[in-house]
Design a protein around this motif. Sequence first.
Motif, short mmCIF file in Angstrom:
data_model
loop_
_atom_site.label_atom_id
_atom_site.label_comp_id
_atom_site.label_asym_id
_atom_site.label_seq_id
_atom_site.Cartn_x
_atom_site.Cartn_y
_atom_site.Cartn_z
N PRO A 143 0.56 -1.20 0.01
CA PRO A 143 -0.04 -0.03 0.20
C PRO A 143 0.54 1.34 0.01
N PHE A 144 2.36 1.22 -0.07
CA PHE A 144 3.01 2.55 0.01
C PHE A 144 3.87 2.65 -1.00
N PRO A 145 3.40 3.58 -1.99
CA PRO A 145 4.16 3.85 -3.13
C PRO A 145 5.67 4.20 -2.96
N ALA A 146 5.95 4.82 -1.91
CA ALA A 146 7.26 5.37 -1.53
C ALA A 146 8.43 3.84 -1.33
N VAL A 147 7.69 2.79 -0.82
CA VAL A 147 8.58 1.35 -0.74
C VAL A 147 7.68 0.57 -1.63
N ARG A 148 7.37 0.81 -2.78
CA ARG A 148 6.50 -0.25 -3.53
C ARG A 148 7.68 -1.41 -3.88
N PHE A 149 7.42 -2.62 -3.68
CA PHE A 149 8.08 -3.58 -4.39
C PHE A 149 7.09 -4.39 -5.44
N ASP A 150 7.91 -5.36 -6.20
CA ASP A 150 7.06 -5.94 -7.19
C ASP A 150 6.64 -7.26 -6.73
N PRO A 151 5.20 -7.08 -6.29
CA PRO A 151 4.72 -8.56 -5.54
C PRO A 151 4.72 -9.75 -6.44
N ALA A 152 4.67 -9.37 -7.90
CA ALA A 152 4.62 -10.57 -8.83
C ALA A 152 6.03 -11.38 -8.72
N GLY A 167 7.94 -34.80 -1.65
CA GLY A 167 6.90 -35.79 -1.24
C GLY A 167 5.61 -35.06 -1.08
N ARG A 168 5.29 -33.93 -1.63
CA ARG A 168 4.12 -33.32 -1.33
C ARG A 168 3.46 -32.92 -2.79
N HIS A 169 2.19 -33.13 -2.80
CA HIS A 169 1.34 -32.36 -4.00
C HIS A 169 0.89 -30.93 -3.59
N VAL A 170 1.26 -30.02 -4.16
CA VAL A 170 1.24 -28.68 -3.51
C VAL A 170 0.13 -28.01 -4.40
N THR A 171 -0.75 -27.24 -3.77
CA THR A 171 -1.59 -26.23 -4.40
C THR A 171 -1.47 -24.94 -3.75
N VAL A 172 -1.03 -23.96 -4.45
CA VAL A 172 -0.94 -22.52 -3.99
C VAL A 172 -1.73 -21.84 -4.53
N HIS A 173 -2.42 -20.84 -3.63
CA HIS A 173 -3.38 -19.82 -3.92
C HIS A 173 -2.84 -18.60 -3.79
N LEU A 174 -2.84 -17.80 -4.82
CA LEU A 174 -2.30 -16.54 -4.97
C LEU A 174 -3.17 -15.26 -4.91
N PHE A 175 -3.15 -14.26 -3.69
CA PHE A 175 -3.88 -13.37 -3.67
C PHE A 175 -2.87 -11.80 -3.80
N THR A 176 -3.20 -11.22 -4.91
CA THR A 176 -2.40 -9.81 -4.93
C THR A 176 -3.10 -8.78 -5.27
N ASP A 177 -2.48 -7.42 -5.32
CA ASP A 177 -3.10 -6.06 -5.75
C ASP A 177 -3.71 -6.23 -6.96
N ALA A 178 -4.86 -5.82 -7.38
CA ALA A 178 -5.44 -5.77 -8.44
C ALA A 178 -4.58 -5.26 -9.72
N ASP A 179 -3.85 -4.35 -9.55
CA ASP A 179 -3.10 -3.98 -10.74
C ASP A 179 -1.90 -4.82 -11.02
N ARG A 180 -1.71 -6.05 -9.96
CA ARG A 180 -0.69 -6.79 -10.08
C ARG A 180 -1.00 -8.10 -10.67
N TYR A 181 -2.24 -8.20 -10.74
CA TYR A 181 -2.99 -9.80 -11.15
C TYR A 181 -2.35 -10.35 -12.48
N ALA A 182 -2.32 -9.50 -13.47
CA ALA A 182 -1.94 -9.96 -14.72
C ALA A 182 -0.24 -10.27 -14.89
N ALA A 183 0.48 -9.40 -14.12
CA ALA A 183 1.91 -9.75 -13.88
C ALA A 183 2.20 -10.77 -13.19
N THR A 184 1.44 -11.03 -12.15
CA THR A 184 1.50 -12.44 -11.20
C THR A 184 1.23 -13.84 -11.86
#
Length: 481
Positions: A143-152, A167-184
Amino acid sequence: MARTLRSEIDLPTLRISVDLATSEAVFAAVRGRRRPTEVARCPLADLGLPASAVEHVRDADLTVPVAVVTRLATAAEGLGTSPLPPHNALWLEFPVPRGLVHVLPWERLLAGLSRPLFRLPFHPVRPQKPGVQLDVAICSSSPFPAVRFDPAEVVAQLAHQYVDTPGRHVTVHLFTDADRYAATCDAVRPMLGRGDVVVHVPADRDAAARRTVARPADPHAIANPWLTWMLDAVEGGRLDVVHFVAHGHLSDGRGALVLAGSPTTDEGPATFVEAVEVIELLTRVGAVGLALSDPPGSDSAAGLRDLADYVAQSRPGVTAVHDVAADPGGVQLGRSLRTALTPSGPLAAPFPAMSAWVHPLFVEVTPDPEPAGEPLTTDLRTLTDGLMLRKDGRSAFLHEATRKAAVEVDGDSWVASASRSIEQLQMSWLPYTADLPVDQAAVDALNSVSALLERHVHLAYPEEAAAPPPAEPAPPEGGAP
């Protein structure tokens, strides 16, 4: 409560507390039941801590005097090795009064000791590990533009570490800011063939608001739109690990997560998520683990460590804080995951980017061919029998079908959630040390709850049940009331 595990397992431990009369940090070395020996002390100001709990704590200011580190290294050498693998581990204990010393990144500041550091949990109940199917949620917000990083980019690196868990079958659910959805989506595309990775479309802000307002009087309501989005997205499914990549905040000695006001927009004030709401989320999804990653450019990891410490005090499980800037590829995170979730090789070096609160019996490290640890001086029966635990430290109140369904049955989270609740009730209702008498009324109540849960599990998953449900509550295996 950490003293119980340290005493019964004979763990080499560094204790860090505060002398309120002199405003000094006090460092002591202790092994097992022996008397702690003071090794060093220094003013809190020399650690970079402010004079008041209401002042801001900057990670860049936190340090340890060289003289203190030198004395601790000598004391650690004298403590010997751990009777449990990893044999070269040292355990950290923060007895009261402790002020804010627990928010320091001791794992980084004491990396010169050349030994892995783990923080002792606040209870003797060892949570049950996930099964072959591992379900993970990673939520990232900046949420802070001054210290914004690349969440994707960061989220993709973290997801990669989970997907590569052996040894694991993994399912990962990802939740990001709307403007980073496509990049993620683009960032995680290369790993789609090695595991199930789902990038969720940001929730509608108004829908999340309506869901919260619908039950305004519920003391356990989850109001934050990010958390309600996560709950809605998994549709009642189990999550074994919940992982946030977010800034921290420390105010009046209480830590919190800082997320954007809404997943759908950067506009408006940031929202603060405190430990109570995080604990409720973990309980509802049946999670065993909470991970908090401090993003690059942040200087508020102290708030994340305080939040993690509070969660570790409140429920059994594994809690960790990860410094992304110090571990940009997530290598140390991945090594920690494999230590906690699946047997791994010996730990040759410390993890300075990781702070982890974990039960000693939860860590899985393959011993050296020639064990270097001190011999275990107890068979743990004092610990397990007196506190109603099984031989491996798990709660004795969880019956076979419940334990199996909680980690092996795909579907709703209610069994895992109920199991975590019983573990949490056990640590709240029963004594935290084997030296105190057990409350028979609490034992009877937990027996009744666990028997009722077992019968419902048999009704819901008859093919998964291995034995008939208990007809009447009975003293659980691991110790007689």
